[in-house]
Scaffold this active site. Sequence first.
Site, short mmCIF file in Angstrom:
data_model
loop_
_atom_site.label_atom_id
_atom_site.label_comp_id
_atom_site.label_asym_id
_atom_site.label_seq_id
_atom_site.Cartn_x
_atom_site.Cartn_y
_atom_site.Cartn_z
N SER A 41 40.99 35.34 41.15
CA SER A 41 42.35 35.16 40.66
C SER A 41 42.76 33.71 40.84
CB SER A 41 43.33 36.06 41.42
OG SER A 41 44.67 35.68 41.19
N TYR A 79 46.57 39.94 48.81
CA TYR A 79 45.90 39.79 47.52
C TYR A 79 45.22 38.42 47.41
CZ TYR A 79 45.17 39.49 42.49
OH TYR A 79 44.60 39.33 41.24
#
Length: 266
Positions: A144, A157
Site C-alpha cells: 500500500s 494497517y
Amino acid sequence: MTTLQQPRRIWLTGATSGIGLALAERLLADGHRVALSARNVDKLNALAASSDNALVVPLDVADRSAVRAAGQRLEAQLGGLDLAILNAGTCEYLDARRFDVDLVERVFAPNFFGALYAMETALPLLRRARDHDGIRPLLAATSSASAYVPLPRAEAYGASKAALSYFLESLRLDLDAEGIDVSVIHPGFVKTPLTDRNDFPMPMRISAEQAAAAIVKGLDRRQLDIHFPRRFTNLVRLMGILPPRLRRRLGLRMVQGDGHTSGGNA
C-alpha cells in the site's frame, strides 16, 4: 492494451473483491491459466464459471495449513507457477485512546503472515517453472502507499504493509541469484468494498479496473515498485523522505476534528 506474455500460469489470492476481482477478470480475459484463491467459495465459483482457464482454490491465507494444502493442489493442477500475485488483505483503524493489540494481530494475520504463508507455498512452484520451462518467474504482492509514510490511525494497517514491503525488497536481493524477480505493488486509493467503508476524503481515488490495468502494465515491465496513481503516490513517497519534524506536522494536518484521518488505504 498491455497484457502479460501468453500463456502464463498465475496464482492470485484475494481474487473475489476489489483489486483482486478486477485483476482476476483481466487476467482470465487475457487468456492466462489463473488459480483463484479467496475465502468465499460461492464467489470464486461464480468468477470461474465465465472461463475454462480458471482454477478454484479456496482458502484463508491466514491459515498456514490451508495455504500449504492449496500448494499441493496447484502443483497437481498446474505443475508450477510463472507468476504469483499475493493480493489478499484487510484493513482496520486503531484508536490510540483504546489501544487494541488484538486489532493489530487481526490485521497482520492476512496482510503480513498470510502473504508469507503464500510465499512459502509459491516459491517452490516458481522454482519448478524456472527449472522445467526456462522462464524467469515473478513473485508479486500488494502492499500500500501507506507503507511509504506513517499516517494517523493507520498504525496496524500501515505497519503490516510496511513490513510486507521491507520483507519483499529484502527477499528480492536473495532471490536474484535464483532467477526469480520480485515486484511490490503500492496502490493509492482504489474504489473497493474496503475503501467504501472509509469515512474520510480519499484524494485521486481510481477504479479497481484502472488499478488492475496499472498492475498488469507494471508486471509486464517487471517493475520493482508498481505504484499508482502516480500523482498521488509520488506525493506520498516525497512525504516519506522528509525530515521527521516536517513529516509529523504534515501528518497532524490530516487529523480531522473528529479524529479521523485522510491516511492511505489500498
